[in-house]
Design an enzyme around this catalytic site. Structure first.
Site, PDB file in Angstrom:
ATOM      1  N   ASP A 233       2.006  -0.344  -2.203  1.00  0.00           N
ATOM      2  CA  ASP A 233       3.416  -0.047  -2.420  1.00  0.00           C
ATOM      3  C   ASP A 233       3.600   1.342  -3.041  1.00  0.00           C
ATOM      4  OD1 ASP A 233       6.205  -1.226  -2.747  1.00  0.00           O
ATOM      5  OD2 ASP A 233       5.785  -0.601  -4.800  1.00  0.00           O
ATOM      6  N   GLU A 306       2.260   2.439   1.984  1.00  0.00           N
ATOM      7  CA  GLU A 306       3.676   2.742   2.192  1.00  0.00           C
ATOM      8  C   GLU A 306       3.934   4.169   1.741  1.00  0.00           C
ATOM      9  OE1 GLU A 306       8.106   1.400   0.715  1.00  0.00           O
ATOM     10  OE2 GLU A 306       6.494   1.758  -0.705  1.00  0.00           O
TER      11      GLU A 306
HETATM   12  C1  GLC Z   1       8.580  -0.035  -2.379  1.00  0.00           C
HETATM   13  C2  GLC Z   1       9.021  -1.409  -1.927  1.00  0.00           C
HETATM   14  C3  GLC Z   1      10.401  -1.649  -2.431  1.00  0.00           C
HETATM   15  C4  GLC Z   1      10.380  -1.618  -3.937  1.00  0.00           C
HETATM   16  C5  GLC Z   1       9.753  -0.329  -4.454  1.00  0.00           C
HETATM   17  C6  GLC Z   1       9.374  -0.458  -5.900  1.00  0.00           C
HETATM   18  O1  GLC Z   1       9.329   0.964  -1.831  1.00  0.00           O
HETATM   19  O2  GLC Z   1       8.902  -1.512  -0.548  1.00  0.00           O
HETATM   20  O3  GLC Z   1      10.934  -2.848  -1.972  1.00  0.00           O
HETATM   21  O4  GLC Z   1      11.667  -1.734  -4.443  1.00  0.00           O
HETATM   22  O5  GLC Z   1       8.581   0.009  -3.773  1.00  0.00           O
HETATM   23  O6  GLC Z   1       8.271  -1.301  -6.048  1.00  0.00           O
END
Ligand code: GLC
Ligand code: MG
Length: 608
Positions: A233, A306
């Protein structure tokens, strides 16, 4: 069961296994890692399946639906966070990295889930959230109290106190992704801490080797439990730029007219994202995962990230031959660079951008949506739903499907009162909140046309079920003669063929740039994908676009509204494609082989 029939079934089971193995061998002389052309499916656990009828999805619910995913042709399932969390950001604020949220079950349920995945042949990938913990995590509680050993687990600084108001002044101008200052005052510690996301998500301090080791231990904990990999993440925000004296430089203003002074996008985020140390940390995790697999003699673990960074930065995450990094950072080009008006040229450019920049020998990947984005069918048009699934299932590399995309689900409208996402709630704007809200894509999954779409028997669900669930649901799409779901399954089946697994890719625009086509070829096997992104019908001369095209081609599958039956023979020089329609074309011999494999699968299901 009588002895005879048990014997008979066992024998048939063995026979089918041999048949499947032989057919797999014939189709793929190469053997390579499952994730190289892996079909991944993202589950948003709160909304997939509710087993205990409290209106919120859970692990037993997921377990009960794994066969659905297997039948869909999925290889690997990624679960959004299932860990203990006070839910300030719906599971992305973790208060124990080694425990399961009580709403979802417990570690015993998790063990059962993984056992079931193993039994039916699905890989399980967990969300790894390294950037921050919850403010309810034991580490934060200790850090806030300055308990020895934990002082530097988070990013603490002493602010100036405004002489007039007596209020602490933020350390610098950094903004949270979810609006307002990224610095929060702690009465207990009499200092401020940094949080990129909501204030209940304090950023961990990666310049502290103890934190680095703690998080590596977390990875090891879940690998010991048997998970097959991680989706990391918010990787871009792992480190923050620090001056040699320990202070943090401010960020320049972006002057973006769409952002007000409290928005993260009002600044150019040169200090809070993409710091050079981030890449090395990813390489360290990959090394740890590879070592784990080697030492324990288990299959290699997959690492996906991500990152919404620009392509040139994303490529660094792949690492190189001596220092491998992620198997892939998610490719969000189809999200970032497209909108309802995007043309064939826009889509082709988005695809080429990744393929042209990716260093040789790495895995491409394609993502249309996730729990942070409005649904792809709402963003790019329901009529393009199948066309987009055709696109990501037939490009080289891995495909990642967010739950419901196989049904071409659309956004669910939520009133301001029903809105729970902090990103929307923080706008304090009952009129415009929906633009930012992530709830419309997070609503319960529609299984059938019964109460709550078969998701839960509760009186109400944590977010409402979409109004269209009576028609847009799994049961209806399985029963229909043809449906988005059936097209999706056909795509995942053909995707296992060699031209899609190992084949090269040649893409081209035609028909006044309305049509984007590509050929995927491996040795003598090929497929041509024709995608008409225009609004009107086009007649495409496929034989003039690519070399060695036979005069007749067979339509393997196409968008629901194509008016072309699967298996129809078309003239390669005159392929008629309606607006917003996609087609997968094969030569006849490939088609015959695919049919044989489908037949073997059908017989095996019938017998078992
Ligand atoms: C990422 C996740 C999102 C979350 C953020 C903080 O972007 O996909 O849903 O709010 O991280 O953890
Ligand atoms: Mg950070």
């Amino acid at each position: 069961m009588p002895y005879f029939s048990t014997l008979y079934i066992t024998a048939m089971h063995q026979f089918i296994k041999i048949l499947l193995a032989v057919s797999a061998f014939c189709c793929a002389a190469h053997s390579y890692e499952w994730y190289e052309s892996g079909n991944f499916y993202q589950i948003y656990p709160r909304s997939f399946m509710d087993s205990d009828n409290d209106g919120i999805g859970d692990l037993q619910g997921i377990k009960s639906k794994l066969q659905y995913l297997k039948d869909l042709g999925i290889d690997g399932v990624w679960l959004s966070p299932i860990y203990k969390s006070p839910d300030a950001d719906f599971g992305y604020d973790i208060s124990d990295f080694r425990d399961i949220h009580s709403l979802f079950g417990n570690l015993g349920d998790f063990d059962q889930l993984i056992a079931e995945c193993n039994r039916i042949g699905l890989k399980l990938i967990l969300d790894f959230v390294p950037n921050h913990s919850s403010d309810e995590h034991e580490w934060f509680q200790k850090s806030e109290r300055n308990i020895s050993g934990y002082e530097d687990y988070y990013i603490w600084r002493t602010p100036q106190i405004d002489e007039v108001s007596n209020i602490p002044v933020p350390i610098n101008n950094w903004m949270s992704r979810f609006r307002y200052s990224a610095w929060k005052w702690s009465e207990i510690r009499q200092q401020m801490y940094y949080h990129m996301f909501v204030y209940q998500q304090p950023d961990l301090n990666y310049r502290n080797p103890k934190v680095v080791q703690e998080m590596k231990d977390v990875l090891k904990f879940w690998m010991d439990k048997g998970v097959d990999g991680f989706r990391v993440d918010a990787i871009r925000t792992l480190f923050e730029k620090m001056n040699p004296d320990g202070s943090f430089p401010g960020e320049p203003r972006s002057y973006d007219p769409n952002c007000d002074q409290y928005d993260h996008c009002s600044l150019i985020n040169i200090c809070t994202r993409d710091q050079p140390e981030t890449y090395d940390m990813v390489y360290q995790w990959r090394n740890l995962m590879d070592d784990f697999a080697t030492k324990n003699k288990v299959g290699s673990k997959v690492l996906m990230l991500e990152s919404y960074a620009d392509v040139d930065l994303n490529m660094i995450y792949y690492g190189n031959a001596t220092t491998p990094g992620a198997h892939f950072p998610f490719n969000f080009e189809l999200i970032k660079n497209t909108n309802i008006n995007s043309t064939a040229e826009d889509f082709k450019s988005a695809v080429d951008l990744w393929l042209d920049n990716m260093p040789a020998g790495h895995i491409a990947n394609w993502v249309l949506g996730n729990h942070d984005q409005h649904r792809i069918a709402s963003r790019l048009g329901v009529e393009r739903g199948d066309l987009l699934n055709i696109l990501i299932q037939t490009l080289p590399g891995a495909a990642i499907t967010y739950q419901g995309e196989e049904l071409v689900m659309t956004n669910v409208h939520l009133s301001w009162n029903d809105t729970v996402d902090p990103k929307a709630c923080n706008t304090n704007d009952p009129v415009n909140y929906e633009k930012l809200s992530r709830d419309p894509a997070r609503t319960p999954f529609p299984w059938d046309d019964s109460k709550n779409a078969g998701f839960s028997k509760a009186d109400s669900t944590w977010l409402p079920v979409g109004d269209d669930y009576k028609t847009v649901n799994v049961k209806a799409q399985e029963a229909a003669a043809n449906s988005h779901l059936k097209i999706f399954k056909k795509l995942t089946t053909i995707r296992k063929e060699s031209m899609f697994r190992f084949g090269n890719y040649t893409g081209i625009l035609s028909n006044n740039d309305n049509v984007y086509s590509y050929k995927r070829q491996h040795e003598n096997e090929f497929a041509v994908v024709v995608l008409n992104f225009g609004k009107s019908q086009e007649v495409v001369d496929v034989s003039s676009l690519f070399t060695s095209i036979p005069s007749k081609l067979k339509v393997y599958t196409s968008s629901l509204e194509s008016a072309i039956a699967d298996g129809e023979i078309v003239d390669a020089s005159k392929v008629t494609v309606k607006g917003n329609i996609g087609l997968v074309l094969l030569n006849s011999s490939t088609m015959a082989k695919v049919n044989l494999i489908l037949l073997i699968f059908s017989i095996s299901f019938l017998i078992l």
